[in-house]
Every structure is written in structure tokens, then in C-alpha cells.
Design a protein around this motif. Structure first.
Motif, PDB file in Angstrom:
ATOM      1  N   ASN A 203     -12.151 -16.695  30.725  1.00 32.48           N
ATOM      2  CA  ASN A 203     -13.352 -16.353  31.480  1.00 32.48           C
ATOM      3  C   ASN A 203     -14.630 -16.617  30.688  1.00 32.48           C
ATOM      4  N   ASN A 204     -14.557 -16.473  29.376  1.00 31.68           N
ATOM      5  CA  ASN A 204     -15.729 -16.771  28.557  1.00 31.68           C
ATOM      6  C   ASN A 204     -16.089 -18.254  28.617  1.00 31.68           C
ATOM      7  N   ILE A 205     -15.076 -19.095  28.828  1.00 32.84           N
ATOM      8  CA  ILE A 205     -15.296 -20.542  28.928  1.00 32.84           C
ATOM      9  C   ILE A 205     -15.768 -20.930  30.323  1.00 32.84           C
ATOM     10  N   HIS A 206     -15.210 -20.298  31.354  1.00 27.23           N
ATOM     11  CA  HIS A 206     -15.397 -20.796  32.716  1.00 27.23           C
ATOM     12  C   HIS A 206     -16.233 -19.906  33.640  1.00 27.23           C
ATOM     13  N   ASN A 207     -16.508 -18.686  33.243  1.00 27.35           N
ATOM     14  CA  ASN A 207     -17.216 -17.749  34.119  1.00 27.35           C
ATOM     15  C   ASN A 207     -18.540 -17.360  33.464  1.00 27.35           C
ATOM     16  N   ALA A 208     -19.643 -17.904  33.957  1.00 26.50           N
ATOM     17  CA  ALA A 208     -20.951 -17.669  33.340  1.00 26.50           C
ATOM     18  C   ALA A 208     -21.344 -16.199  33.389  1.00 26.50           C
ATOM     19  N   THR A 209     -21.059 -15.528  34.506  1.00 31.58           N
ATOM     20  CA  THR A 209     -21.400 -14.107  34.628  1.00 31.58           C
ATOM     21  C   THR A 209     -20.658 -13.291  33.584  1.00 31.58           C
ATOM     22  N   PHE A 210     -19.366 -13.558  33.438  1.00 33.13           N
ATOM     23  CA  PHE A 210     -18.548 -12.854  32.445  1.00 33.13           C
ATOM     24  C   PHE A 210     -19.069 -13.139  31.039  1.00 33.13           C
ATOM     25  N   SER A 211     -19.325 -14.409  30.745  1.00 30.68           N
ATOM     26  CA  SER A 211     -19.766 -14.805  29.411  1.00 30.68           C
ATOM     27  C   SER A 211     -21.068 -14.124  29.016  1.00 30.68           C
ATOM     28  N   HIS A 212     -21.995 -14.012  29.956  1.00 35.06           N
ATOM     29  CA  HIS A 212     -23.284 -13.380  29.666  1.00 35.06           C
ATOM     30  C   HIS A 212     -23.150 -11.878  29.484  1.00 35.06           C
ATOM     31  N   ALA A 213     -22.192 -11.261  30.160  1.00 34.45           N
ATOM     32  CA  ALA A 213     -22.014  -9.813  30.093  1.00 34.45           C
ATOM     33  C   ALA A 213     -21.216  -9.370  28.874  1.00 34.45           C
ATOM     34  N   LEU A 214     -20.406 -10.241  28.342  1.00 30.55           N
ATOM     35  CA  LEU A 214     -19.514  -9.878  27.236  1.00 30.55           C
ATOM     36  C   LEU A 214     -20.322  -9.670  25.946  1.00 30.55           C
ATOM     37  N   PRO A 215     -20.194  -8.503  25.304  1.00 31.74           N
ATOM     38  CA  PRO A 215     -20.889  -8.280  24.028  1.00 31.74           C
ATOM     39  C   PRO A 215     -20.541  -9.353  23.002  1.00 31.74           C
ATOM     40  N   THR A 216     -21.491  -9.686  22.184  1.00 29.21           N
ATOM     41  CA  THR A 216     -21.380 -10.839  21.297  1.00 29.21           C
ATOM     42  C   THR A 216     -20.132 -10.838  20.429  1.00 29.21           C
ATOM     43  N   SER A 217     -19.771  -9.715  19.854  1.00 35.33           N
ATOM     44  CA  SER A 217     -18.671  -9.675  18.881  1.00 35.33           C
ATOM     45  C   SER A 217     -17.301  -9.453  19.504  1.00 35.33           C
ATOM     46  N   TYR A 218     -17.263  -9.161  20.793  1.00 32.95           N
ATOM     47  CA  TYR A 218     -15.998  -8.731  21.396  1.00 32.95           C
ATOM     48  C   TYR A 218     -14.906  -9.807  21.357  1.00 32.95           C
ATOM     49  N   LEU A 219     -15.236 -11.015  21.736  1.00 28.45           N
ATOM     50  CA  LEU A 219     -14.206 -12.047  21.797  1.00 28.45           C
ATOM     51  C   LEU A 219     -13.626 -12.332  20.420  1.00 28.45           C
ATOM     52  N   ALA A 220     -14.460 -12.342  19.389  1.00 32.90           N
ATOM     53  CA  ALA A 220     -13.974 -12.577  18.027  1.00 32.90           C
ATOM     54  C   ALA A 220     -13.027 -11.457  17.596  1.00 32.90           C
ATOM     55  N   GLN A 221     -13.369 -10.207  17.943  1.00 29.46           N
ATOM     56  CA  GLN A 221     -12.491  -9.085  17.592  1.00 29.46           C
ATOM     57  C   GLN A 221     -11.165  -9.164  18.342  1.00 29.46           C
ATOM     58  N   VAL A 222     -11.236  -9.517  19.605  1.00 30.01           N
ATOM     59  CA  VAL A 222     -10.014  -9.657  20.406  1.00 30.01           C
ATOM     60  C   VAL A 222      -9.140 -10.772  19.852  1.00 30.01           C
ATOM     61  N   GLN A 223      -9.747 -11.889  19.471  1.00 29.13           N
ATOM     62  CA  GLN A 223      -8.966 -13.002  18.932  1.00 29.13           C
ATOM     63  C   GLN A 223      -8.309 -12.625  17.610  1.00 29.13           C
ATOM     64  N   THR A 224      -9.010 -11.876  16.784  1.00 27.84           N
ATOM     65  CA  THR A 224      -8.425 -11.435  15.516  1.00 27.84           C
ATOM     66  C   THR A 224      -7.173 -10.599  15.755  1.00 27.84           C
ATOM     67  N   LEU A 225      -7.239  -9.679  16.714  1.00 30.69           N
ATOM     68  CA  LEU A 225      -6.068  -8.859  17.042  1.00 30.69           C
ATOM     69  C   LEU A 225      -4.956  -9.702  17.655  1.00 30.69           C
ATOM     70  N   ALA A 226      -5.324 -10.650  18.521  1.00 28.52           N
ATOM     71  CA  ALA A 226      -4.316 -11.517  19.139  1.00 28.52           C
ATOM     72  C   ALA A 226      -3.641 -12.395  18.088  1.00 28.52           C
ATOM     73  N   ASN A 227      -4.401 -12.898  17.138  1.00 31.38           N
ATOM     74  CA  ASN A 227      -3.811 -13.698  16.060  1.00 31.38           C
ATOM     75  C   ASN A 227      -2.797 -12.881  15.265  1.00 31.38           C
ATOM     76  N   TRP A 228      -3.194 -11.658  14.929  1.00 31.67           N
ATOM     77  CA  TRP A 228      -2.279 -10.773  14.193  1.00 31.67           C
ATOM     78  C   TRP A 228      -1.024 -10.496  15.009  1.00 31.67           C
ATOM     79  N   HIS A 229      -1.199 -10.218  16.280  1.00 29.13           N
ATOM     80  CA  HIS A 229      -0.089  -9.917  17.184  1.00 29.13           C
ATOM     81  C   HIS A 229       0.870 -11.100  17.285  1.00 29.13           C
TER      82      HIS A 229
END
Length: 449
Positions: A203-229
Motif C-alpha cells: 500500500n505504501n507503493i501503490h496507495n497515495a492516501t495510505f502512503s501520506h498517512a503512514l508515519p515516517t518511521s513505521y514502515l522501516a520498523q515493520v520491515q525490521t521486525l519482518a526481516n527478523w521473523h
């Protein structure tokens, strides 16, 4: 062993992840998946990767040009290409098609002169229809060794029940509980981390509304957890452990690629395998690349590629392997040390480390995964039972003397055909080439070196 700047490039074994796609759900326990579809962005990413690879390996003015490779019209005798047809519902295969468009672009030289003297050029300005072997996971376990693997599921469960997982769940709970506004009802449990990341990333790639609403650091934090998982799910402390099953079943394709390239009588010098992200994780773990480079212990980006270059040292001796990796939009390949060595690694060292743990056949996979029902294992077990039953005829000694030998031979022959079809003699090479067992690969290299 250091890198030889004057070594000759003999050929390359390429492993490529698919490009951008639509949303994709995976069961956190079994990793069974829903359907998805590639996007035009994904096609473009793969095309650009193919163009980059062409500039390196199929360009006669490049220092990495593979000697003798055709640079214009595709030569099918020089290349082997396979793509996973399962998991992501054709996305990997479609990505591979775009990759080949970049490697072998349309050319007016792709034409034919007919008997009447007229010259016909292929459609779309000489578009090249490059053959790709589709690997159906229902027929081969080579590119999706983790699917329906009972011992792998046990491994995943053990990870979820571990103190390490519970500690991470506690540490990340506050952050995860802040995510529901961005997940459209999806579970925020750590066990569901892959699906959390994929939903937010897509959604961050394809949904402009979602991308603008998402706090700046959230996706990086989520990816870090997903990488660990994902790293903990698709890796194992033991190189041959079932956590590495996605890589263990991929190894025969890699070994076959090196065997083809090292054999001077074989014209194949470029082997390409298109896969999902899971085998990358296992391979990076098994080769020690991830432990030496923690940033690589996780999910590789769309259109990521590993180039295992087989080289002949300038001073002679056996071939060596150079491990190159390009993560998605990275501009160029980066060379990494692997197998706890510095620089290029002797081919024999790679074989010694990997061949003993490679899962080479469907029969071996059924055994490793403790599966007697799925992906050919039921028919394999039945064929084995029939063979055993044939060796114990239930007729009189006189009747056995007349019928026993012929009946046994017939059943054993049928069993042999069934086992060959199911993969007792092959794993993932249907149609164009027959797979070699690693022992045969080792024998080949012992003759070459």
C-alpha cells in the motif's frame, strides 16, 4: 583466498527474485499463499535488471563478458532458465519473462528468409521468445521445498514457542498495537509479521492516501521486525537443518549450473533461476553471508539478484566462485565473502560444503519433511509398498515358479518408472535437461579439476 582480478569468467549462475506485485497473504504457520498478480512496476524492475545483466555479461566491451555468448539473437544452447510457477500465482514466471526481455531485447536480426526469398522479422520489432522452464511445485520440490513440509512446520512452531520469540513479542507489543489504523483489520500479532509488512509495503507503493498517512518511521520498523521473523523461520543453525529447506532443495539447481559451466563440452554458460525471497534467506544463512553481513539477514527486495560467477584463475588450477549480490534498486552488484573465506572460493570447497546437505530427489524430500501424502510422496510410498509386496508372492511354490519372476520384474519396472517420474532420479529438471545427483556432479568435477 583473495580475488584474482585477472581471472577469466567462465559463466554465471543467477538467482533472481520477482518484481513488484499486488498484495499477498501467507499463512504464518504453513506459508500456504493466496493468489496475487505482477504489476507494470514489477515488469519494469525485472526488465531493468535484465538490461543491467546484459550490460555486464552479454556485452563484448564489458570486462565481465562471458566469452562466446551470443549478444544478439538468443542462442538456446547457451542458456538454461527456470522459474517457479507456484507460490505467487505466476508472478515469478511473469517476472522472468520481463527479465529475459532485458537480457535479449527485440532485434531485427530475429528473422527468417523463406524459400520464396522474402524475409520475415518476428513481431514487435523482432521480439525474442526466450524459453523458460516452468517449475510446478506439484511436480517438483526444487524451488519450493518448504511447502507441505511437516518438519519445517514443526520448526516454525518451535520458533513461535521459543523464549526468543516471546521476548521479541513483548518488546514489540507497544509498537504493534499502534498499527491497526494501517492494517485494515489484520492481526497485529508478531506471528503475523510477514503479512503486516507486505500489506503496508504494497500500500505504501501503490496507495497515495495510505502512503501520506503512514508515519515516517513505521514502515522501516515493520520491515525490521519482518526481516527478523522471516530469517528465523527460513534459516537454521545447522547447515543441513530443515529451517534451511528452501535452500537445500535449491542447491541441486546451483550445482547443476556449475557442472554445466565447468564442463568445456557443454555450451551452457548462463543458468538463471527465478524464485521467491525464501531461498535467498536460506542460502545467505548456509553460506555465512548473513552472519558476516547482518543487513542481509532478511527479506531481499523485489528484483534482487545473486550472481555466482565461476572463474578460472589466471595462474591455472581449479575454478573459483565469486559471490555477488544486488538488492533490488541497488545500482550495481556488491561482492561478498562467503563460507568463512576471504575472496573467491574454490569450487571444490563449495561442493564439499553444499553437496552433502543438498536435497536432490523427491524421495529425499519426503523423508526430510516426514511427508507420506503430498507432492508425490503418497505415490512414492505406494510404489515402494508395491515393490516390497512383489518380492513376497502369495501363491504356491509351483505357481510362483511360473509367474513370480515375470510378475516381480513387471512391478519393479513399473515402480522404477513411477519413482523416476516422481523425482527419485531428478529434482526440478523436467523436459530439457536431466538433473544430476550431487555425487555425479562431484565425480564430474573430480575429472575436470
Amino acid at each position: 583466498m583473495s580475488q584474482d582480478t585477472n581471472s577469466q569468467l567462465l559463466g554465471v549462475v543467477l538467482l533472481v527474485r520477482h518484481g513488484d506485485r499486488q498484495g499477498f497473504y501467507q499463512d504464518p504457520q504453513t506459508y500456504t499463499a493466496t493468489a496475487t498478480q505482477i504489476t507494470p512496476l514489477g515488469n519494469q524492475q525485472e526488465f531493468m535488471l535484465g538490461s543491467y545483466l546484459r550490460s555486464l555479461y552479454l556485452n563484448q566491451s564489458s570486462p565481465l563478458y562471458i566469452a562466446g555468448m551470443s549478444t544478439g539473437v538468443f542462442n538456446p544452447s547457451q542458456v538454461y532458465i527456470q522459474a517457479d510457477l507456484g507460490g505467487e500465482d505466476g508472478v515469478i514466471y511473469d517476472s522472468c519473462v520481463s527479465l529475459t526481455q532485458g537480457l535479449w531485447p527485440a532485434t531485427l536480426s530475429n528473422n527468417i528468409t523463406l524459400a520464396n526469398g522474402s524475409t520475415i522479422t518476428a513481431p514487435l520489432g523482432g521480439y525474442q521468445y526466450v524459453p523458460i522452464e516452468s517449475v510446478d511445485p506439484n511436480l517438483s520440490v526444487s524451488l519450493e521445498g518448504f511447502t507441505s513440509c511437516n518438519t519445517f512446520n514443526t520448526h516454525t512452531t518451535a520458533f513461535y514457542n521459543s523464549s526468543t520469540f516471546q521476548e521479541m513479542a513483548t518488546q514489540s507489543a507497544s509498537f504493534l498495537h499502534s498499527l491497526p489504523p494501517y492494517l485494515n483489520g489484520r492481526s497485529v500479532q508478531l506471528q503475523n509479521m510477514w503479512n503486516i509488512y507486505d500489506f503496508m509495503n504494497v500500500n505504501n507503493i501503490h496507495n497515495a492516501t495510505f502512503s501520506h498517512a503512514l508515519p515516517t518511521s513505521y514502515l522501516a520498523q515493520v520491515q525490521t521486525l519482518a526481516n527478523w521473523h522471516e530469517y528465523n523461520v527460513f534459516s537454521d543453525r545447522n547447515i543441513g537443518g530443515v529451517g534451511n529447506i528452501a535452500g537445500l532443495t535449491l542447491l541441486p539447481s546451483i550445482l547443476n549450473g556449475f557442472a554445466d559451466i565447468a564442463n568445456s563440452t557443454n555450451p551452457v554458460k548462463l543458468s538463471i533461476t527465478a524464485i521467491a525471497y525464501k531461498p535467498f534467506i536460506s542460502l545467505f544463512n548456509m553460506t555465512g553471508v548473513a552472519s558476516a553481513n547482518p543487513s542481509l539477514a532478511g527479506i531481499v527486495d523485489y528484483a534482487a539478484a545473486v550472481a555466482l560467477e565461476l572463474r578460472q584463475p589466471a595462474g591455472g588450477g581449479e575454478p573459483v566462485i565469486r559471490f555477488n549480490f544486488k538488492n533490488g534498486s541497488d545500482a550495481t552488484f556488491v561482492t561478498y565473502n562467503f563460507l568463512n573465506r576471504t575472496g573467491d572460493v574454490p569450487l571444490s570447497a563449495f561442493i564439499d560444503a553444499m553437496a552433502p546437505v543438498a536435497v536432490n530427489t523427491t524421495a529425499a524430500w519426503c523423508n526430510v519433511c516426514a511427508n507420506t501424502h503430498d507432492r508425490g510422496c503418497a505415490a512414492l510410498a505406494l510404489a515402494t509398498d508395491q515393490g516390497q509386496a512383489a518380492a513376497q508372492p502369495k501363491i504356491s511354490p509351483a505357481g510362483a515358479g511360473v509367474l513370480g519372476a515375470g510378475l516381480t520384474l513387471a512391478v519393479v519396472a513399473l515402480m522404477g518408472i513411477t519413482l523416476a517420474f516422481l523425482g527419485l532420479l531428478t529434482i526440478g529438471r523436467f523436459g530439457r535437461r536431466r538433473s544430476r545427483h550431487p555425487s555425479a556432479v562431484c565425480d564430474l568435477f573430480s575429472r575436470l579439476l
